[in-house]
Design an enzyme around this catalytic site. Sequence first.
Site, short mmCIF file in Angstrom:
data_model
loop_
_atom_site.label_atom_id
_atom_site.label_comp_id
_atom_site.label_asym_id
_atom_site.label_seq_id
_atom_site.Cartn_x
_atom_site.Cartn_y
_atom_site.Cartn_z
N ARG A 202 1.02 -1.12 -0.07
CA ARG A 202 -0.09 -0.12 -0.06
C ARG A 202 0.73 1.23 -0.09
O ARG A 202 0.60 2.27 0.72
CB ARG A 202 -0.84 -0.13 1.09
CG ARG A 202 -1.89 -1.54 1.29
CD ARG A 202 -2.65 -1.29 2.54
NE ARG A 202 -3.92 -0.88 1.81
CZ ARG A 202 -5.06 -0.83 2.72
NH1 ARG A 202 -4.88 -0.97 4.03
NH2 ARG A 202 -6.13 -0.29 2.15
N GLY A 203 2.12 1.26 -0.61
CA GLY A 203 3.03 2.44 -0.87
C GLY A 203 3.35 3.08 0.45
O GLY A 203 3.73 2.20 1.56
N GLU A 204 2.81 4.10 0.59
CA GLU A 204 3.56 4.98 1.92
C GLU A 204 2.68 4.42 2.95
O GLU A 204 3.00 4.84 4.29
CB GLU A 204 3.39 6.53 1.86
CG GLU A 204 2.06 7.18 1.81
CD GLU A 204 1.88 8.57 2.01
OE1 GLU A 204 3.02 8.80 2.41
OE2 GLU A 204 0.98 9.02 1.71
N ASP A 234 9.32 -3.75 -5.81
CA ASP A 234 10.18 -4.69 -5.99
C ASP A 234 11.59 -5.04 -4.77
O ASP A 234 11.97 -6.20 -4.53
CB ASP A 234 10.93 -4.61 -7.48
CG ASP A 234 10.00 -4.49 -8.40
OD1 ASP A 234 9.01 -5.39 -8.74
OD2 ASP A 234 9.96 -3.42 -9.25
P1 AMP Z 1 7.36 -0.66 -9.00
O1 AMP Z 1 7.77 1.06 -8.78
O2 AMP Z 1 7.65 -1.50 -7.75
O3 AMP Z 1 6.17 -1.17 -9.35
O4 AMP Z 1 8.52 -1.04 -10.00
C1 AMP Z 1 8.88 -0.25 -11.15
C2 AMP Z 1 9.92 -1.10 -12.10
O5 AMP Z 1 9.14 -1.88 -12.81
C3 AMP Z 1 10.72 -0.18 -13.08
O6 AMP Z 1 11.95 -0.10 -12.80
C4 AMP Z 1 10.37 -0.52 -14.41
O7 AMP Z 1 11.24 -0.71 -15.33
C5 AMP Z 1 9.76 -1.90 -14.08
N1 AMP Z 1 8.46 -2.08 -14.92
C6 AMP Z 1 7.59 -1.05 -15.27
N2 AMP Z 1 6.51 -1.90 -15.94
C7 AMP Z 1 6.88 -2.84 -16.24
C8 AMP Z 1 6.46 -4.21 -17.16
N3 AMP Z 1 5.35 -4.05 -17.75
N4 AMP Z 1 7.23 -5.32 -17.06
C9 AMP Z 1 8.29 -5.34 -16.30
N5 AMP Z 1 8.72 -4.60 -15.64
C10 AMP Z 1 8.25 -3.30 -15.49
#
Ligand code: AMP
Length: 304
Positions: A202-204, A234
């Site tokens: 849930r983000g922040e 991630d």
């Molecule tokens: P998050 O902020 O945790 O959602 O992750 C963002 C990261 O996910 C960024 O570094 C993007 O390069 C990667 N990302 C965004 N869209 C995709 C996608 N469709 N498939 C794979 N990686 C993605």
Amino acid sequence: MSIVVIGSVAYDSIATPLGCRDDMLGGSGTFFSLAAARFAKPSVVAVVGEDFRPDDLALLQEQGVDLSGLQHSPGKTFRWGGRYHEDMNGRDTLFTELNVFESFQPKLTPAQAESSFVFLGNIQPRLQDSVLEQVKAPRFVAADTMNLWIHTARAELVEVLRRVDALFINDEEARELTGKRSVVLAAREIQAMGPSMVVIKRGEHGAIVFNDGDIFYAPAFPLERVVDPTGAGDTFAGGFVGYLESTGDISAANARRAAVVGSIMASFCVEGYGVDKLKRVDRQAIRERYEAFAKLTTFGGLVL
Ligand code: AMP
């Protein structure tokens, strides 16, 4: 190697209310691996293009990420662009260029196929499935996904979920996947699809771990300044799974500690652009924030 990771290794271009950066090292596989590498030995299955910078390869290697399964293909590296809203909780995707990922066929090295922990990062469910197929005897399989795949590859995603132990998903995506407004009901419905553990990000506002019958809430660490939230999810998963693997303990009690570790890693991640802050985090910094976290969430007994 201890954790095999599929996910994007990317160049991200982002705009936040504080500033813009183009072509920064990013991607779901990158953020996960850099966080997990504080605890375990992540090994990436991914592809990059001819434009991938040697400095970025060196950085990942120095940080302890195994790159023996990273393929190099003719063409351009995956690119993603996003713009954050004023409060930085919301963002719009500006573009997604799959580039070399479009024709990527994941091929695990023999050592990767022996891994007991698997992280299926946010990427096409078809690719997640193909990685899982190649792991001989997985002990713990975690996955992440996003709205793009919920809408465009739902059937494949549901198929992958049947074989997943833990799903990391944000609250909005959990609602989109299940049609349930309540995150509690959404988590239960996802558990019925396969994963006994569902981590709702849930983000922040932190993350809620639904683990069989156990429910745990890990707040996000309160920060004075958030610079770039990209990759926080991630990174959370990398800290979480890395910690579980390094302790060898996948019990519900340890999953609670892992959620705090994930939250700590995410808090470092958002303090810099891209991986700038994350790459400088050492074990001492993690210990200090863990103690601060304990203070933050401890309260005495009720006098009533
Ligand atoms: P998050 O902020 O945790 O959602 O992750 C963002 C990261 O996910 C960024 O570094 C993007 O390069 C990667 N990302 C965004 N869209 C995709 C996608 N469709 N498939 C794979 N990686 C993605």
